[in-house]
Design an enzyme around this catalytic site. Sequence first.
Site: not given
Ligand code: 4GW
Length: 296
Positions: A53, A235
């Site tokens: 995504f 998660e």
């Molecule tokens: C805080 O401002 C945000 S934005 C946290 C997640 C965001 C986000 C995540 C986004 O703006 N657009 C998006 O496509 N995603 C998708 O969700 C993207 O594929 C991302 O890898 C996934 C999970 O979010 P993340 O990787 O930021 O989560 P963590 O830090 O736990 O890996």
Amino acid sequence: MLYDKPQTLKPPRVDVLMVTPWLAPIIWDGSFNIDILNAQFHQRNVRVGITVFAIKKYTVFVKTFIETAEQFFMVGHKVNYYVFTDQANEIVNLTLTEGRQLVILEVPSYKRWQEVSMRRMEMIRDHARQRFFKEVDFLVCVDVDMKFSDSVGVEILSDVFGTVHPSYYNGPRNRFTYERRPRSTAYIPRDEGDFYYAGGHFGGTVAEVYKLTNFCHNAMMTDKEKNIEAIWHDESYVNKYFLYHKPTKILSPEYLWISGYGVPVFLRRRRVVTLLKNNNAIRNKRALLNIKSYKT
Ligand code: 4GW
Ligand code: MN
């Protein structure tokens, strides 16, 4: 094909757990012979879909993700990249190896980032039912803010698989960051739990991924009505699902490592590593994202 005979009395590794109590293999370097596996999966002419995504600013991660996947992900097999995005025009057109294609799926964005992350379950579920089952045999569902840095092949494929979270491979279960409020459908009591699975890397057959994503989405909707959201969003629901629907294969933290964690001895390979995000730039509404704000 010539290869060393497996030895009944000599396990290839004794420093890590290689099978769960329910007899699912845990995939580590040294636990498999990729040549045997490739031959088996080529015979079946396997087709693999990888979902990712890129909503809002996260489109910036797609190029590195696909470029490194071309180098390391399922090399020699049929691969469809399914990129879900709210801005199709922002997705760079990359030349792919034969047998591999890029499919851009336009989807809505959500205001809260927690919802952006959680709604992936609903979108994967809906597309599994509508098209993935016709186009691929297996789905691999991953975060986009990462890169491949060593081979990830058919050794990961199984009915349904999860990945051990790089932060919690060695702790006691009562310290896992499962949802602990009994009101939530993601609730897991302190004396239960096998592994703490990462939300950023799971997969399986299209039918099994449908079941997992459908469960998680429905559980989230039940919680939403009760005005509760699990502590670690999607998660937490994945962890609840895997507690009562055991994965048939488990990927070691080789398959999701956090750059900056160093390299413990048991970790012979880092196949997938998260990118160091500039959280201010990527998360701050007003900040203009600079392409150099993440390190590869
Ligand atoms: C805080 O401002 C945000 S934005 C946290 C997640 C965001 C986000 C995540 C986004 O703006 N657009 C998006 O496509 N995603 C998708 O969700 C993207 O594929 C991302 O890898 C996934 C999970 O979010 P993340 O990787 O930021 O989560 P963590 O830090 O736990 O890996
Ligand atoms: Mn991530």
